[in-house]
Motif scaffolding. Sequence first.
Motif, PDB file in Angstrom:
ATOM      1  N   THR A  60      91.898  33.030 148.882  1.00 54.39           N
ATOM      2  CA  THR A  60      91.591  34.160 148.012  1.00 54.39           C
ATOM      3  C   THR A  60      92.277  33.973 146.658  1.00 54.39           C
ATOM      4  OG1 THR A  60      91.490  35.618 149.934  1.00 54.39           O
ATOM      5  CG2 THR A  60      91.649  36.671 147.781  1.00 54.39           C
ATOM      6  N   LYS A  61      91.587  34.336 145.590  1.00 51.17           N
ATOM      7  CA  LYS A  61      92.158  34.292 144.241  1.00 51.17           C
ATOM      8  C   LYS A  61      92.241  35.729 143.738  1.00 51.17           C
ATOM      9  CE  LYS A  61      90.392  29.658 143.447  1.00 51.17           C
ATOM     10  NZ  LYS A  61      89.457  28.794 142.716  1.00 51.17           N
ATOM     11  N   VAL A  62      93.463  36.251 143.743  1.00 56.98           N
ATOM     12  CA  VAL A  62      93.696  37.677 143.504  1.00 56.98           C
ATOM     13  C   VAL A  62      94.260  37.898 142.104  1.00 56.98           C
ATOM     14  CG1 VAL A  62      94.837  39.751 144.345  1.00 56.98           C
ATOM     15  CG2 VAL A  62      94.215  37.952 145.949  1.00 56.98           C
ATOM     16  N   GLY A  63      93.630  38.776 141.349  1.00 57.04           N
ATOM     17  CA  GLY A  63      94.173  39.217 140.077  1.00 57.04           C
ATOM     18  C   GLY A  63      94.926  40.526 140.274  1.00 57.04           C
ATOM     19  N   ILE A  64      96.083  40.663 139.629  1.00 58.20           N
ATOM     20  CA  ILE A  64      96.886  41.883 139.728  1.00 58.20           C
ATOM     21  C   ILE A  64      96.934  42.537 138.356  1.00 58.20           C
ATOM     22  CG2 ILE A  64      99.115  42.872 140.336  1.00 58.20           C
ATOM     23  CD1 ILE A  64      99.648  40.486 142.106  1.00 58.20           C
ATOM     24  N   ILE A  65      96.502  43.806 138.282  1.00 60.19           N
ATOM     25  CA  ILE A  65      96.432  44.508 137.006  1.00 60.19           C
ATOM     26  C   ILE A  65      97.073  45.886 137.128  1.00 60.19           C
ATOM     27  CG2 ILE A  65      94.366  43.309 136.182  1.00 60.19           C
ATOM     28  CD1 ILE A  65      92.687  45.666 137.163  1.00 60.19           C
ATOM     29  N   GLY A  66      97.445  46.438 135.995  1.00 60.78           N
ATOM     30  CA  GLY A  66      98.050  47.759 135.967  1.00 60.78           C
ATOM     31  C   GLY A  66      98.909  47.926 134.733  1.00 60.78           C
ATOM     32  N   PRO A  67      99.371  49.142 134.488  1.00 61.56           N
ATOM     33  CA  PRO A  67     100.192  49.402 133.305  1.00 61.56           C
ATOM     34  C   PRO A  67     101.514  48.633 133.360  1.00 61.56           C
ATOM     35  CG  PRO A  67      99.445  51.454 134.351  1.00 61.56           C
ATOM     36  CD  PRO A  67      99.145  50.350 135.299  1.00 61.56           C
ATOM     37  N   ASN A  68     102.109  48.430 132.194  1.00 58.47           N
ATOM     38  CA  ASN A  68     103.433  47.809 132.145  1.00 58.47           C
ATOM     39  C   ASN A  68     104.436  48.664 132.914  1.00 58.47           C
ATOM     40  OD1 ASN A  68     102.547  45.683 130.540  1.00 58.47           O
ATOM     41  ND2 ASN A  68     103.019  46.736 128.624  1.00 58.47           N
ATOM     42  N   GLY A  69     105.298  48.002 133.690  1.00 55.45           N
ATOM     43  CA  GLY A  69     106.312  48.713 134.445  1.00 55.45           C
ATOM     44  C   GLY A  69     105.839  49.291 135.760  1.00 55.45           C
ATOM     45  N   ALA A  70     104.574  49.008 136.133  1.00 59.93           N
ATOM     46  CA  ALA A  70     104.029  49.597 137.366  1.00 59.93           C
ATOM     47  C   ALA A  70     104.530  48.891 138.626  1.00 59.93           C
ATOM     48  CB  ALA A  70     102.499  49.570 137.324  1.00 59.93           C
ATOM     49  N   GLY A  71     105.019  47.649 138.490  1.00 60.85           N
ATOM     50  CA  GLY A  71     105.514  46.933 139.665  1.00 60.85           C
ATOM     51  C   GLY A  71     104.822  45.612 139.938  1.00 60.85           C
ATOM     52  N   LYS A  72     104.013  45.126 139.010  1.00 62.09           N
ATOM     53  CA  LYS A  72     103.255  43.892 139.239  1.00 62.09           C
ATOM     54  C   LYS A  72     104.189  42.686 139.434  1.00 62.09           C
ATOM     55  CE  LYS A  72     100.993  44.209 135.349  1.00 62.09           C
ATOM     56  NZ  LYS A  72     101.647  45.426 134.803  1.00 62.09           N
ATOM     57  N   SER A  73     105.119  42.509 138.500  1.00 59.23           N
ATOM     58  CA  SER A  73     106.044  41.382 138.610  1.00 59.23           C
ATOM     59  C   SER A  73     106.996  41.560 139.794  1.00 59.23           C
ATOM     60  CB  SER A  73     106.845  41.222 137.314  1.00 59.23           C
ATOM     61  OG  SER A  73     106.000  40.834 136.247  1.00 59.23           O
ATOM     62  N   THR A  74     107.352  42.801 140.099  1.00 55.98           N
ATOM     63  CA  THR A  74     108.204  43.056 141.260  1.00 55.98           C
ATOM     64  C   THR A  74     107.493  42.655 142.545  1.00 55.98           C
ATOM     65  OG1 THR A  74     109.278  44.899 140.110  1.00 55.98           O
ATOM     66  CG2 THR A  74     109.518  44.818 142.503  1.00 55.98           C
ATOM     67  N   LEU A  75     106.201  42.909 142.619  1.00 57.20           N
ATOM     68  CA  LEU A  75     105.417  42.475 143.783  1.00 57.20           C
ATOM     69  C   LEU A  75     105.470  40.962 143.923  1.00 57.20           C
ATOM     70  CD1 LEU A  75     103.400  43.052 146.085  1.00 57.20           C
ATOM     71  CD2 LEU A  75     101.569  42.913 144.391  1.00 57.20           C
TER      72      LEU A  75
END
Length: 357
Positions: A60-75
């Motif tokens: 699977t090739k998953v894109g992660i999107i969302g506002p800054n500070g939402a937790g993307k990099s933490t995930l």
Amino acid sequence: MAVVGSAEEGKPDLSSNFGGGGEKILASQDGVVALQNVTVRTPDGRLILDQVSMEIKPGTKVGIIGPNGAGKSTLMRAIAGDVALQDGKVRIGDAVRLGYLKQEDPDWADPRQRVIDFIEQLTLEYLYAAESAFPGVKDMQPRAAAAHLLKTVNFAQERWRTPLELLSGGEARRLQLLRVLALGPNVLMLDEPTNDLDAVTVDSLERLLQPWKGTVILVSHDRSLLDGVANAMITFPREGGGPPRFWEGTYSELMEYEQRKAPKAPRGAAQGLGAAPAAPTKVLSKQERRQLEKQLRSTEADIEKVEGDLETAKAEMQEAGSDSGKVMELYDKIGKLEEEQAALYEKWETLSTELES
């Protein structure tokens, strides 16, 4: 199945929260990445990830999107085992070889080493292996292989003898990407990989990832890259909008779905990525409703025009080839069009919400 991160011992088994036999499914799928009720807080107690559970299957090739500070990099850091968990577990398959491109500046072992020597060393250490991400270099001499790889990421030849400590942000980013790929990962995690990269290099990255058979987990604000690579999306809502959602489909399909479904969403439910806060409930007069409907139709026409202009600009950039001046001009144009597109989507969602009342 290896546990790369977990909360303190003594927590209850959370595998059933996946549904359908959770732990048995995970144990039977080689190469899967899974999170079970993962909770992460900052040192001052702010909640970043709240009981997040999801499974990413091999390939699977998953894109992660969302506002800054939402937790993307933490995930991403949670998957890599780089952040402490307050609750839950992160599990990866026994066959996983993880490659992780972080946003942080690189920490070079020898900052005075020259670029060409650094890449040649990578070639000797990793790229002749059976599981190399660049099988085409196996028949080349190390110096020739290094030159080929630098050209793959559009690294200017006149800078090949530059010490690593003197590289620009974009140059360092190119080498970071090569270093991660050289490790031969089958799960590739990229956190904002296009930062400091020009349009030609971003296009090269997209062409590299499209046929790649491994799993990709990609955090990016680059809509074109997401559409060109990802076949599934993880969307982080605005603060207070609930947990991240998993979408099977492309970024454009997700945006189309959000646009189509927004007017029918239950009052108070999350309106999706980038949605404006719901307007106070009020009874619209016929004149007000007609005016809003007119604005909505006009906004839809504007969205269609911008999407057409985007397609044209991207096609022109493909044709520009090695004309760097033209490429950079089109890159700036595409960026402005994408910003305009995002603003129009937000305007459309705001108008749709008002019409609900």
